[in-house]
Scaffold this motif. Structure first.
Motif, short mmCIF file in Angstrom:
data_model
loop_
_atom_site.label_atom_id
_atom_site.label_comp_id
_atom_site.label_asym_id
_atom_site.label_seq_id
_atom_site.Cartn_x
_atom_site.Cartn_y
_atom_site.Cartn_z
N UNK A 35 55.56 42.92 27.77
CA UNK A 35 55.05 41.81 28.56
C UNK A 35 53.72 42.21 29.20
N UNK A 36 52.76 41.35 29.11
CA UNK A 36 51.42 41.65 29.62
C UNK A 36 51.36 41.47 31.13
N UNK A 37 50.74 42.46 31.80
CA UNK A 37 50.55 42.38 33.25
C UNK A 37 49.50 41.33 33.59
N UNK A 38 49.78 40.50 34.56
CA UNK A 38 48.86 39.45 34.98
C UNK A 38 48.07 39.91 36.21
N UNK A 39 46.76 40.07 36.04
CA UNK A 39 45.91 40.43 37.17
C UNK A 39 45.39 39.13 37.80
N UNK A 40 46.10 38.66 38.81
CA UNK A 40 45.77 37.37 39.40
C UNK A 40 44.43 37.39 40.13
N UNK A 41 44.08 38.55 40.66
CA UNK A 41 42.78 38.66 41.33
C UNK A 41 41.64 38.48 40.32
N UNK A 42 41.82 39.09 39.16
CA UNK A 42 40.80 38.98 38.11
C UNK A 42 40.72 37.54 37.60
N UNK A 79 46.24 28.08 38.14
CA UNK A 79 47.28 27.55 39.03
C UNK A 79 48.33 28.61 39.35
N UNK A 80 48.68 29.40 38.33
CA UNK A 80 49.67 30.45 38.53
C UNK A 80 49.14 31.51 39.50
N UNK A 81 47.88 31.91 39.31
CA UNK A 81 47.28 32.90 40.20
C UNK A 81 47.22 32.39 41.63
N UNK A 82 46.87 31.13 41.79
CA UNK A 82 46.80 30.55 43.13
C UNK A 82 48.17 30.42 43.76
N UNK A 83 49.18 30.15 42.93
CA UNK A 83 50.55 30.04 43.43
C UNK A 83 50.99 31.34 44.10
#
Length: 311
Positions: free
Chosen positions: A1-8, A51-55
């Motif tokens: 599973x790929x890590x999600x860098x929400x800041x990026x 939207x996911x990052x902002x959530x």
């Protein structure tokens, strides 16, 4: 599973303030909004990521969990398949070691999200007899309002899925503001909770006023004589016209301020100011007598050293 860098994904630093995160989200959401990118699948996926990052980053609780566990997400990889209790040391990235005994949902949350599997791993659903309970997706809709409505506030009633809903727009509401109606989003199925409905306010342009934060700006034309000699002028405000003093010698482009005549400050009793930008209108046609008087004034001003004129 790929890590999600929400800041990026949002293009912000890890120490970004909530306001910086909000601004970055609004900018990107407007850029990749489906209404502006009809049929563009890449824009659609980008919008979901935003939207996911902002959530996560827009919620202090989720952001704290993400910051604490994000770097060690692989250590909890087994949680996706085993949602029971577990204990013992786990090894994260960079050789970090930690232990935890309890339900992964203590970190990850109780509900499914409708977002990526990475999100669900951290904030998704708790296993219940082998099944996950998911929260339905959120719905977002835009609501156009006038500047006058934003000033005074108003109530709007609309229908969604056969149900009448009523929202309150408070005085001082602003463009891009989101109003949340809990539980009025997409269905979560038989086991899950429904999502939420987000109403995004879009404040339209006003023919008289421009909004600058909590201040309002208006352009007011005055004649040359009032600019030179001073006087009283009538200025429109959101609650009716008022008289304002113009000082002697007011220059073209000068901005005068009327305290407390701007927009209400949201959730406050105070108001911004009304900024009145002066536009001096010169006489277009002079009578012979007026022209002679202006020539006399010019000679007087030259004698006082105010101006120099050559013929």
């Amino acid at each position: 599973m790929e890590y999600k860098d929400y800041y990026k994904i949002l293009g912000v630093d890890k120490d970004a303030t909530p306001n910086e995160i909000k601004k970055a989200y609004r900018k990107l959401a407007a850029k990749y909004h489906p209404d502006k990118n009809s049929g563009d699948k890449n824009a659609e996926e980008r919008c979901k990521e935003i939207n996911e990052a902002n959530e996560v980053l827009g919620d202090p609780g989720k952001r704290k969990k993400y910051d604490a566990l994000g770097a060690n997400w692989e250590a909890y990889g087994q949680a996706e398949g085993d949602w029971g209790r577990y204990a013992g040391p786990r090894h994260g990235q960079n050789g970090q070691t930690f232990s935890y005994e309890g339900d992964p949902s203590d970190f990850f949350g109780d509900h499914g999200s409708g977002f990526s599997s990475f999100f669900d791993m951290f904030f998704g659903g708790r296993a219940t007899n082998g099944h996950r309970a998911y929260t339905g997706g959120d719905i977002q809709a835009e609501l156009p309002i006038t500047l006058l409505e934003a000033y005074h506030g108003s109530k709007r009633t609309f229908e969604l899925n056969g149900q009448k809903l009523r929202i309150t727009i408070k005085p001082g509401s602003y463009d891009g503001q989101q109003l949340k109606i809990r539980g009025k989003g997409q269905s979560g199925g038989s086991r899950g909770k429904p999502g939420d409905l987000y109403i995004v306010l879009r404040v339209g342009d006003d023919p008289r006023f421009q909004r600058r934060g909590n201040d309002l700006l208006i352009t007011k034309k005055i004649d040359l004589y009032t600019a030179l000699l001073g006087g009283k002028i009538e200025v429109p405000t959101m609650t009716g016209s008022v008289k304002m003093s113009v000082p002697k010698g007011t220059q073209d482009g000068k901005t005068l301020r009327l305290k407390g005549k701007g927009m209400p400050v949201y959730n406050s009793r105070s108001h911004g100011d009304l900024l009145v930008q002066i536009q001096v209108e010169l006489p277009r046609q002079l009578s012979h007598e007026e022209e002679e008087l202006f020539k006399k004034l010019r000679r007087l001003s030259e004698g006082k050293g105010y101006t120099k004129h050559t013929t």
